[in-house]
Design a protein around this motif. Structure first.
Motif, PDB file in Angstrom:
ATOM      1  N   PRO A   1       0.826  -1.217   0.000  1.00  0.00           N
ATOM      2  CA  PRO A   1       0.000   0.000   0.000  1.00  0.00           C
ATOM      3  C   PRO A   1       0.854   1.259   0.000  1.00  0.00           C
ATOM      4  O   PRO A   1       1.957   1.283   0.565  1.00  0.00           O
ATOM      5  CB  PRO A   1      -0.803  -0.132   1.303  1.00  0.00           C
ATOM      6  CG  PRO A   1      -0.773  -1.585   1.636  1.00  0.00           C
ATOM      7  CD  PRO A   1       0.543  -2.103   1.136  1.00  0.00           C
ATOM      8  N   ASN A   2       0.340   2.303  -0.627  1.00  0.00           N
ATOM      9  CA  ASN A   2       1.082   3.555  -0.739  1.00  0.00           C
ATOM     10  C   ASN A   2       1.448   4.131   0.623  1.00  0.00           C
ATOM     11  O   ASN A   2       2.541   4.671   0.814  1.00  0.00           O
ATOM     12  CB  ASN A   2       0.261   4.578  -1.531  1.00  0.00           C
ATOM     13  CG  ASN A   2       0.213   4.257  -3.007  1.00  0.00           C
ATOM     14  OD1 ASN A   2       1.010   3.457  -3.501  1.00  0.00           O
ATOM     15  ND2 ASN A   2      -0.711   4.872  -3.721  1.00  0.00           N
ATOM     16  N   ILE A   3       0.535   4.046   1.583  1.00  0.00           N
ATOM     17  CA  ILE A   3       0.792   4.656   2.882  1.00  0.00           C
ATOM     18  C   ILE A   3       1.930   3.930   3.603  1.00  0.00           C
ATOM     19  O   ILE A   3       2.756   4.567   4.273  1.00  0.00           O
ATOM     20  CB  ILE A   3      -0.501   4.664   3.743  1.00  0.00           C
ATOM     21  CG1 ILE A   3      -0.279   5.453   5.034  1.00  0.00           C
ATOM     22  CG2 ILE A   3      -0.972   3.249   4.034  1.00  0.00           C
ATOM     23  CD1 ILE A   3      -0.011   6.896   4.833  1.00  0.00           C
ATOM     24  N   LEU A   4       2.008   2.604   3.459  1.00  0.00           N
ATOM     25  CA  LEU A   4       3.104   1.868   4.082  1.00  0.00           C
ATOM     26  C   LEU A   4       4.430   2.175   3.402  1.00  0.00           C
ATOM     27  O   LEU A   4       5.473   2.271   4.056  1.00  0.00           O
ATOM     28  CB  LEU A   4       2.819   0.363   4.041  1.00  0.00           C
ATOM     29  CG  LEU A   4       1.623  -0.121   4.854  1.00  0.00           C
ATOM     30  CD1 LEU A   4       1.506  -1.632   4.776  1.00  0.00           C
ATOM     31  CD2 LEU A   4       1.741   0.325   6.301  1.00  0.00           C
ATOM     32  N   PHE A   5       4.376   2.328   2.084  1.00  0.00           N
ATOM     33  CA  PHE A   5       5.585   2.690   1.339  1.00  0.00           C
ATOM     34  C   PHE A   5       6.120   4.042   1.816  1.00  0.00           C
ATOM     35  O   PHE A   5       7.315   4.207   2.083  1.00  0.00           O
ATOM     36  CB  PHE A   5       5.260   2.725  -0.153  1.00  0.00           C
ATOM     37  CG  PHE A   5       6.393   3.177  -1.022  1.00  0.00           C
ATOM     38  CD1 PHE A   5       7.439   2.328  -1.320  1.00  0.00           C
ATOM     39  CD2 PHE A   5       6.415   4.461  -1.551  1.00  0.00           C
ATOM     40  CE1 PHE A   5       8.493   2.748  -2.125  1.00  0.00           C
ATOM     41  CE2 PHE A   5       7.447   4.892  -2.359  1.00  0.00           C
ATOM     42  CZ  PHE A   5       8.495   4.030  -2.644  1.00  0.00           C
ATOM     43  N   ALA A   6       5.231   5.039   1.936  1.00  0.00           N
ATOM     44  CA  ALA A   6       5.645   6.372   2.370  1.00  0.00           C
ATOM     45  C   ALA A   6       6.149   6.355   3.814  1.00  0.00           C
ATOM     46  O   ALA A   6       7.174   6.965   4.131  1.00  0.00           O
ATOM     47  CB  ALA A   6       4.484   7.348   2.216  1.00  0.00           C
TER      48      ALA A   6
ATOM     49  N   GLU B   1      -3.795  13.333  -7.785  1.00  0.00           N
ATOM     50  CA  GLU B   1      -4.765  12.991  -6.748  1.00  0.00           C
ATOM     51  C   GLU B   1      -4.165  12.162  -5.619  1.00  0.00           C
ATOM     52  O   GLU B   1      -4.876  11.772  -4.695  1.00  0.00           O
ATOM     53  CB  GLU B   1      -5.936  12.226  -7.363  1.00  0.00           C
ATOM     54  CG  GLU B   1      -5.564  10.847  -7.893  1.00  0.00           C
ATOM     55  CD  GLU B   1      -6.757  10.089  -8.438  1.00  0.00           C
ATOM     56  OE1 GLU B   1      -7.793  10.710  -8.644  1.00  0.00           O
ATOM     57  OE2 GLU B   1      -6.625   8.879  -8.661  1.00  0.00           O
ATOM     58  N   SER B   2      -2.859  11.909  -5.671  1.00  0.00           N
ATOM     59  CA  SER B   2      -2.219  11.123  -4.627  1.00  0.00           C
ATOM     60  C   SER B   2      -2.321  11.826  -3.284  1.00  0.00           C
ATOM     61  O   SER B   2      -2.126  13.039  -3.179  1.00  0.00           O
ATOM     62  CB  SER B   2      -0.745  10.889  -4.979  1.00  0.00           C
ATOM     63  OG  SER B   2      -0.085  10.215  -3.929  1.00  0.00           O
ATOM     64  N   PHE B   3      -2.611  11.053  -2.239  1.00  0.00           N
ATOM     65  CA  PHE B   3      -2.829  11.644  -0.921  1.00  0.00           C
ATOM     66  C   PHE B   3      -1.943  11.019   0.154  1.00  0.00           C
ATOM     67  O   PHE B   3      -1.508  11.708   1.077  1.00  0.00           O
ATOM     68  CB  PHE B   3      -4.304  11.492  -0.535  1.00  0.00           C
ATOM     69  CG  PHE B   3      -4.631  11.986   0.839  1.00  0.00           C
ATOM     70  CD1 PHE B   3      -4.600  13.344   1.133  1.00  0.00           C
ATOM     71  CD2 PHE B   3      -4.966  11.096   1.845  1.00  0.00           C
ATOM     72  CE1 PHE B   3      -4.901  13.806   2.412  1.00  0.00           C
ATOM     73  CE2 PHE B   3      -5.268  11.556   3.120  1.00  0.00           C
ATOM     74  CZ  PHE B   3      -5.241  12.916   3.403  1.00  0.00           C
ATOM     75  N   GLU B   4      -1.658   9.728   0.040  1.00  0.00           N
ATOM     76  CA  GLU B   4      -0.983   9.030   1.132  1.00  0.00           C
ATOM     77  C   GLU B   4       0.408   9.586   1.399  1.00  0.00           C
ATOM     78  O   GLU B   4       0.752   9.934   2.538  1.00  0.00           O
ATOM     79  CB  GLU B   4      -0.900   7.527   0.835  1.00  0.00           C
ATOM     80  CG  GLU B   4      -2.239   6.819   0.792  1.00  0.00           C
ATOM     81  CD  GLU B   4      -2.833   6.819  -0.615  1.00  0.00           C
ATOM     82  OE1 GLU B   4      -2.338   7.602  -1.459  1.00  0.00           O
ATOM     83  OE2 GLU B   4      -3.782   6.061  -0.862  1.00  0.00           O
ATOM     84  N   ALA B   5       1.238   9.665   0.341  1.00  0.00           N
ATOM     85  CA  ALA B   5       2.599  10.172   0.526  1.00  0.00           C
ATOM     86  C   ALA B   5       2.582  11.639   0.927  1.00  0.00           C
ATOM     87  O   ALA B   5       3.379  12.077   1.766  1.00  0.00           O
ATOM     88  CB  ALA B   5       3.404   9.972  -0.755  1.00  0.00           C
ATOM     89  N   ALA B   6       1.668  12.415   0.329  1.00  0.00           N
ATOM     90  CA  ALA B   6       1.578  13.832   0.677  1.00  0.00           C
ATOM     91  C   ALA B   6       1.183  14.020   2.136  1.00  0.00           C
ATOM     92  O   ALA B   6       1.615  14.980   2.780  1.00  0.00           O
ATOM     93  CB  ALA B   6       0.564  14.524  -0.244  1.00  0.00           C
ATOM     94  N   LEU B   7       0.379  13.094   2.670  1.00  0.00           N
ATOM     95  CA  LEU B   7      -0.032  13.180   4.070  1.00  0.00           C
ATOM     96  C   LEU B   7       1.094  12.754   5.000  1.00  0.00           C
ATOM     97  O   LEU B   7       1.391  13.434   5.990  1.00  0.00           O
ATOM     98  CB  LEU B   7      -1.262  12.304   4.302  1.00  0.00           C
ATOM     99  CG  LEU B   7      -1.795  12.239   5.735  1.00  0.00           C
ATOM    100  CD1 LEU B   7      -2.316  13.601   6.177  1.00  0.00           C
ATOM    101  CD2 LEU B   7      -2.888  11.180   5.859  1.00  0.00           C
ATOM    102  N   ALA B   8       1.747  11.620   4.693  1.00  0.00           N
ATOM    103  CA  ALA B   8       2.764  11.070   5.586  1.00  0.00           C
ATOM    104  C   ALA B   8       4.071  11.839   5.516  1.00  0.00           C
ATOM    105  O   ALA B   8       4.809  11.900   6.509  1.00  0.00           O
ATOM    106  CB  ALA B   8       3.010   9.596   5.247  1.00  0.00           C
ATOM    107  N   VAL B   9       4.377  12.430   4.367  1.00  0.00           N
ATOM    108  CA  VAL B   9       5.669  13.091   4.165  1.00  0.00           C
ATOM    109  C   VAL B   9       5.524  14.610   4.068  1.00  0.00           C
ATOM    110  O   VAL B   9       6.290  15.358   4.673  1.00  0.00           O
ATOM    111  CB  VAL B   9       6.356  12.542   2.898  1.00  0.00           C
ATOM    112  CG1 VAL B   9       7.624  13.324   2.585  1.00  0.00           C
ATOM    113  CG2 VAL B   9       6.670  11.065   3.073  1.00  0.00           C
ATOM    114  N   GLY B  10       4.529  15.068   3.307  1.00  0.00           N
ATOM    115  CA  GLY B  10       4.402  16.500   3.074  1.00  0.00           C
ATOM    116  C   GLY B  10       3.870  17.274   4.264  1.00  0.00           C
ATOM    117  O   GLY B  10       4.388  18.336   4.611  1.00  0.00           O
TER     118      GLY B  10
END
Length: 341
Positions: A127-132, A241-250
């Motif tokens: 999942p994207n959130i785990l990757f980030a 529209e990506s949200f996971e990396a932007a939330l966890a990192v940005g």
């Protein structure tokens, strides 16, 4: 006795035809109605909220003040430009790498190509959130594992740092994560085109004494440009529209993109402003619509790049000589970055 004349001749016939068509296509009608319901209800709610003052459950009236406030906020324009920059840079990175990997797998004599296929596909299971979050544990400026190792190595040469030297909570970090995550999607979209490409044009270039590099850039890539362009635009839309990396990192680094600005406005800041967040959502929706229209226009005339050939053809495998194992090393590096680390 006078006959009854209907004011609109043929109306009942049309109604009966429509009813018969609905009965014969009932499943398609129900699915279409369900999809329209799932799409139109949230969109309508979003637009209504953007024009209301106060909480959506207890609106205090109608106004365009939310739009005025949104378009007069510098943060909105900064986030919008940053969103395009991150999505564009990440897409360019992933597109370049994915096209190169697809060419190596399908058109060269690189060893262990089946293994390379597996290494490309496995990242889809994460999942994207785990990757980030995994990369935040590696490259957070204070306690990231890789940063700690780098600081230890720099100490040996007399360079003493208290944090860093790499900060994942930055625009560069978001571009890096976006570029890596987009490789698999673009690879799957273009690899089939490399496999099914008619080799006639490339053979003609070789007969004309063109080098392998010139043939790749002047024949192969132009012939596949519709597929590459479509894959790039699709990846750009996903990046926007990506949200996971932007939330966890940005968000921890104060690097806002449009998706996290909506989240921050409606979930974090005090007081919460649903109307302003809805305006940001409307703008985001309009941008997505224009991008989808552009994507449809890009793939509309892809048949112009088709070539007619006989059955059983297969593109010629290109020998890359001493670079065979270096090419395999690219897949190993990608697997190391996308999965192992």
């Amino acid at each position: 006795m006078k006959s009854i004349v209907l004011p609109y001749p043929g109306v009942w016939d049309r109604v009966l035809l429509l009813w018969n068509w609905i009965k014969s296509n009932l499943m398609m009608v129900l699915v279409t109605a369900l999809v329209l319901f799932l799409v139109l209800v949230p969109i309508t709610r979003l637009i209504i909220t953007s024009l209301q003052i106060g909480h959506p459950s207890f609106p205090e009236g109608w106004s365009t003040d939310n739009y005025t406030a949104a378009f007069s906020t510098p943060t909105f324009y900064e986030s919008l430009v940053r969103t395009f920059w991150i999505a564009g840079s990440g897409t360019l990175l992933s597109l370049t790498f994915a096209v190169l990997l697809a060419w190596l797998v399908e058109r060269t004599d690189m060893p262990f190509r089946n293994l390379a296929w597996a290494m490309i596909l496995i990242p889809m299971a994460v999942p994207n959130i785990l990757f980030a979050m995994g990369w935040t544990l590696l490259l957070s400026p204070n306690a990231g594992a890789l940063n700690v190792l780098l600081r230890g190595g720099l100490d040996l040469v007399g360079i003493h740092l208290t944090k860093g030297p790499i900060n994942i909570y930055s625009v560069g970090g978001l571009i890096f994560l976006d570029g890596i995550r987009g490789v698999t999607t673009i690879f799957l979209m273009v690899v089939g085109c490399f496999r099914m490409m008619d080799p006639t044009l490339e053979e003609a270039a070789r007969v004309s004494k063109a080098s392998g590099v010139a043939t790749f850039f002047k024949v192969t890539l132009p012939a596949l440009s519709p597929a590459i362009l479509a894959a790039g635009m699709y990846s750009f839309i996903l990046s926007m529209e990506s949200f996971e990396a932007a939330l966890a990192v940005g968000l921890p680094g104060g690097v806002f993109v449009l998706s996290t600005l909506i989240y921050f406005t409606t979930r974090v800041q005090a007081p919460l402003d649903y109307g302003l967040g809805a305006v940001f959502g409307v703008v985001f929706m309009c941008i997505m619509m224009f991008l989808l229209i552009g994507y449809r226009r890009a793939v509309r005339h892809s048949d112009r790049f088709s070539t007619i050939t006989g059955k059983g053809f297969r593109p010629r495998i290109i020998s890359i000589g001493k670079w065979r194992y270096s090419a395999l090393g690219l897949f190993i590096v990608f697997f190391l970055v996308a999965i192992i680390l």
